[in-house]
Write a protein that holds these residues in place. Structure first.
Motif, PDB file in Angstrom:
ATOM      1  N   LEU A 216     -48.095 -31.892  26.247  1.00  0.00           N
ATOM      2  CA  LEU A 216     -47.954 -31.032  27.416  1.00  0.00           C
ATOM      3  C   LEU A 216     -49.342 -30.608  27.874  1.00  0.00           C
ATOM      4  N   THR A 217     -49.687 -30.962  29.108  1.00  0.00           N
ATOM      5  CA  THR A 217     -50.982 -30.604  29.670  1.00  0.00           C
ATOM      6  C   THR A 217     -50.765 -29.728  30.897  1.00  0.00           C
ATOM      7  N   VAL A 218     -51.384 -28.555  30.905  1.00  0.00           N
ATOM      8  CA  VAL A 218     -51.258 -27.600  32.003  1.00  0.00           C
ATOM      9  C   VAL A 218     -52.590 -27.505  32.734  1.00  0.00           C
ATOM     10  N   THR A 219     -52.554 -27.519  34.063  1.00  0.00           N
ATOM     11  CA  THR A 219     -53.769 -27.416  34.865  1.00  0.00           C
ATOM     12  C   THR A 219     -53.712 -26.168  35.741  1.00  0.00           C
ATOM     13  N   GLY A 220     -54.878 -25.564  35.932  1.00  0.00           N
ATOM     14  CA  GLY A 220     -54.995 -24.375  36.770  1.00  0.00           C
ATOM     15  C   GLY A 220     -55.971 -24.617  37.897  1.00  0.00           C
ATOM     16  N   VAL A 225     -63.932 -22.330  36.116  1.00  0.00           N
ATOM     17  CA  VAL A 225     -64.508 -21.326  37.014  1.00  0.00           C
ATOM     18  C   VAL A 225     -64.914 -20.089  36.220  1.00  0.00           C
ATOM     19  N   HIS A 226     -65.919 -19.385  36.723  1.00  0.00           N
ATOM     20  CA  HIS A 226     -66.432 -18.191  36.061  1.00  0.00           C
ATOM     21  C   HIS A 226     -65.308 -17.177  35.877  1.00  0.00           C
ATOM     22  N   SER A 227     -65.160 -16.657  34.671  1.00  0.00           N
ATOM     23  CA  SER A 227     -64.032 -15.774  34.390  1.00  0.00           C
ATOM     24  C   SER A 227     -64.115 -14.460  35.152  1.00  0.00           C
ATOM     25  N   THR A 234     -56.346 -16.156  39.469  1.00  0.00           N
ATOM     26  CA  THR A 234     -56.266 -17.599  39.219  1.00  0.00           C
ATOM     27  C   THR A 234     -55.370 -17.872  38.014  1.00  0.00           C
ATOM     28  N   VAL A 235     -54.552 -18.887  38.103  1.00  0.00           N
ATOM     29  CA  VAL A 235     -53.732 -19.298  36.965  1.00  0.00           C
ATOM     30  C   VAL A 235     -54.634 -19.749  35.826  1.00  0.00           C
ATOM     31  N   ASN A 236     -54.432 -19.172  34.670  1.00  0.00           N
ATOM     32  CA  ASN A 236     -55.150 -19.594  33.481  1.00  0.00           C
ATOM     33  C   ASN A 236     -54.267 -20.560  32.703  1.00  0.00           C
ATOM     34  N   PRO A 237     -54.628 -21.845  32.662  1.00  0.00           N
ATOM     35  CA  PRO A 237     -53.740 -22.824  32.014  1.00  0.00           C
ATOM     36  C   PRO A 237     -53.542 -22.571  30.527  1.00  0.00           C
ATOM     37  N   ALA A 238     -54.542 -21.977  29.874  1.00  0.00           N
ATOM     38  CA  ALA A 238     -54.383 -21.679  28.447  1.00  0.00           C
ATOM     39  C   ALA A 238     -53.303 -20.625  28.242  1.00  0.00           C
ATOM     40  N   LEU A 239     -53.302 -19.596  29.090  1.00  0.00           N
ATOM     41  CA  LEU A 239     -52.264 -18.575  28.992  1.00  0.00           C
ATOM     42  C   LEU A 239     -50.898 -19.136  29.356  1.00  0.00           C
ATOM     43  N   MET A 362     -42.213 -22.845  32.461  1.00  0.00           N
ATOM     44  CA  MET A 362     -43.594 -22.890  32.942  1.00  0.00           C
ATOM     45  C   MET A 362     -43.840 -21.783  33.972  1.00  0.00           C
ATOM     46  N   PRO A 363     -44.891 -20.957  33.788  1.00  0.00           N
ATOM     47  CA  PRO A 363     -45.171 -19.872  34.732  1.00  0.00           C
ATOM     48  C   PRO A 363     -45.433 -20.395  36.155  1.00  0.00           C
ATOM     49  N   ARG A 364     -45.079 -19.577  37.113  1.00  0.00           N
ATOM     50  CA  ARG A 364     -45.254 -19.943  38.526  1.00  0.00           C
ATOM     51  C   ARG A 364     -46.730 -20.203  38.831  1.00  0.00           C
TER      52      ARG A 364
END
Length: 488
Positions: A216-220, A225-227, A234-239, A362-364
Motif C-alpha cells: 500500500l503506497t499513499v501519496t500526498g 515540502v517544508h513541514s 497538506t495531506v501527510n501520507p505517513a499519517l 483511506m482519509p479524504r
C-alpha cells in the motif's frame, strides 16, 4: 497411530541411528560448505552464487546415488534428483529450497552470515536451517535408508525437487511444474520447509496457513515540502497510511477487513485436542523467539492463533527521512502487508476484502495505490488423515526417540497448495527447523541434534512408506493418488 517395534523394524531403527551418528560430522562439514555460498535470490549480484549453490547440491545428490538435473528458473536454478528403484514402484517427491534471505552482517553476533561456525550444539549461518539443512537432511536420509539391511526389499522411488526462488515467492515454480510434469510424477509429496515444535517434542506438522502479500503506497504533496510552510493544510501520507494500518485490527485483535472471518474454518474438537496436547508456556515461547509479549486474537490460545487462525502483519514501513532529518512532509509513504490465510479462506476473496477496506478507510484527500500479489499467493493446506500420516508420526518417534502428545501446524507459508494442485498428490510436512532458529533474522542456526534426529526420521519414513504406498496407490499414475487427497 504408531506401529509396533517388530524385530525387523527395531533392527532398522538401530542401524539408522548408528549410521546417522557416525556420519553427522561429515554431514555438518558439508552443510557448512553449502551455507558458505551466499545464494540470495533477491540480490541480482548473487546470480552466480545461485548457480554455485545449485551445482554444489547436484554434486551432493550424485555422490549419494541420485541422478541430478539442474533447471534454469528465471535468474535462479532448481535442482532435481531421482533415485528410481523400479518405475512401477510408489514414488515420493520431496520439496525444499536452496535460496536464502538477505542478511545484515552488522546485526550478526555469533559469526558473519556466510562464515558458518559450530557453537553450543548449533551450526550458525544464513540458510543453515532455512532451508539448506532441511534439504541436506533428505539427501542423507536417503543414504541412511539405503544403508539399512532391508532397504532392498522396500520398493520406493525418491525424488528431490530443491528450488532456488522460494524466498522471492517461487515465481517460476508453476511453469517448471508444468513443463516437467512427467518427471515430477509422484504418489506423495513431502514438504520440507517447516519448523517443528521443539527438539524434545517433534510433533507432526499437519497444516500450513496460506499467505497473501500486498503493498500500500499513499501519496500526498507532489514532492517533499517544508513541514512549517505547509503544515496543517497538506495531506501527510505517513499519517494517512498510519490511520489505515491502525484500523486493520480492533483492540481485541480481530482483523477488520469486511466479512474476513466468514470463511474461516472453525476448529474441530479433534484439532483442538491435538493443539491443546502440545506443551506450551508463555515464558518459554518468548525466550525461544526473542519476542517480548504474547498478543493476538481474543478467545483463542496462542497455539490456535499460530496454526489455525488468520493473521495480518506489517512487514515493512517506509516514509520520510531515515537518516538525517530535513523537517519535511514526505511525498509518499508505503507499507508491505503479509496476511496469513486460514483453512477455507480463499486468496481471491481476501484480496477483494483488503481492497474494499483500504478504499473505505483511506482519509479524504490522500491518493493511493494498492498492489495485491495474488499470482504468488498460496492457499492454506491440511494433510489428509490416513496411513501415510500415521507412518510419518511413527517415523518421528523412531528418529527422535520420543512420541509427541499432539499435532501442530506450520506458522509459515510456502507453495504447498501449488504443488498438490499441479502434481495431483497429497502433501505431508517433515522438516528439521525450530522456532528459535532465527529464520530470516540475525544469527540463523540449526540445532545439530534436531538435524541428526530429523535425518534419522526421514530414513525411517522411507523404510515404512514403500509398503504403505504400494497398498494405497498401486501405480505412480497421479489418478491413483486421488484416494489420498483431502476433500473440501
Amino acid at each position: 497411530m504408531s506401529a509396533d517395534n517388530t524385530p525387523t523394524e527395531q533392527h532398522a531403527h538401530d542401524h539408522v541411528g548408528a549410521y546417522i551418528t557416525s556420519h553427522t560430522p561429515d554431514m555438518l562439514q558439508r552443510l557448512a560448505a553449502w551455507v558458505a555460498i551466499p545464494s540470495i535470490a533477491a540480490d541480482p549480484e548473487r546470480r552466480s552464487d545461485l548457480v554455485r549453490s545449485a551445482r554444489w547440491l547436484a554434486g551432493e545428490m550424485r555422490d549419494a546415488g541420485f541422478t541430478a538435473t539442474i533447471f534454469e528458473t528465471g535468474d535462479s536454478h532448481a535442482v532435481f534428483g531421482e533415485f528410481i528403484v523400479d518405475p512401477s514402484a510408489p514414488t515420493v517427491l520431496v520439496y525444499s529450497h536452496h535460496d536464502v534471505r538477505h542478511a545484515k552482517p552488522e546485526q550478526w553476533k555469533e559469526t558473519k552470515p556466510f562464515t558458518p561456525v559450530v557453537r553450543d550444539g548449533r551450526l550458525y549461518g544464513r540458510g543453515a536451517s532455512d532451508a539448506k539443512g532441511q534439504a541436506l537432511a533428505h539427501v542423507w536420509g536417503a543414504r541412511a535408508h539405503r544403508a539399512t539391511p532391508d532397504s532392498a526389499r522396500i520398493p520406493l522411488n525418491i525424488k528431490l525437487l530443491i528450488e532456488g526462488e522460494e524466498e522471492i515467492g517461487s515465481p517460476h515454480l508453476a511453469e517448471l511444474l508444468d513443463t516437467q510434469r512427467e518427471r515430477f510424477t509422484c504418489d506423495v509429496i513431502v514438504f520440507s520447509d517447516t519448523v517443528q515444535w521443539s527438539v524434545d517434542v517433534p510433533a507432526p506438522v499437519t497444516s500450513m496457513r496460506g499467505i497473501l502479500t500486498a503493498t500500500l503506497t499513499v501519496t500526498g504533496p507532489a514532492k517533499d515540502v517544508h513541514s512549517g510552510v505547509a503544515s496543517g493544510v497538506t495531506v501527510n501520507p505517513a499519517l494517512a497510511l498510519a490511520t489505515v494500518l491502525g484500523r486493520l485490527q480492533d483492540p481485541s485483535g480481530r482483523i477488520m477487513l469486511p466479512n474476513f472471518y466468514d470463511d474461516v474454518a472453525p476448529l474441530t474438537p479433534q484439532r483442538k485436542e491435538e493443539l491443546e496436547a502440545i506443551p506450551y508456556d508463555d515464558e518459554d515461547w518468548l525466550a525461544r523467539t526473542d519476542t517480548r509479549v504474547v498478543v493476538g486474537e481474543a478467545g483463542f490460545t496462542p497455539k490456535e492463533r499460530l496454526w489455525a487462525r488468520p493473521a495480518i502483519e506489517v512487514i515493512s514501513l517506509l516514509s520520510g527521512d531515515t537518516e538525517l532529518s530535513r523537517s519535511v512532509i514526505p511525498a509518499e509513504a508505503s507499507a508491505t502487508l503479509s496476511i496469513r490465510i486460514a483453512a477455507n479462506q480463499r486468496i481471491s476473496t481476501v484480496a477483494e476484502q483488503l481492497r474494499v477496506f483500504v478504499a473505505r478507510e483511506m482519509p479524504r484527500g490522500a491518493a493511493y495505490t494498492l498492489t495485491v500479489d495474488e499470482d504468488l499467493a498460496q492457499e492454506a493446506y491440511t494433510s489428509p488423515e490416513g496411513p501415510v500420516l500415521d507412518a510419518l508420526e511413527h517415523a518421528l518417534e523412531l528418529g527422535y526417540g520420543t512420541s509427541a502428545p499432539g499435532r501442530v501446524g506450520n506458522a509459515g507459508g510456502g507453495p504447498a497448495d501449488l504443488l498438490t494442485q499441479k502434481l495431483g498428490a497429497p502433501i505431508y510436512f517433515l522438516g528439521t527447523g525450530l522456532p528459535e532458529d532465527n529464520w530470516h533474522a540475525d544469527d540463523e542456526s540449526i540445532n545439530i541434534r534436531m538435524l541428526s534426529q530429523g535425518t534419522a526420521a526421514i530414513a525411517h519414513l522411507w523404510n515404512t512408506l514403500g509398503g504403505i504406498l504400494s497398498v494405497e496407490t498401486p501405480s505412480s499414475d497421479p489418478e491413483a493418488s486421488v484416494g489420498l487427497l483431502p476433500t473440501d
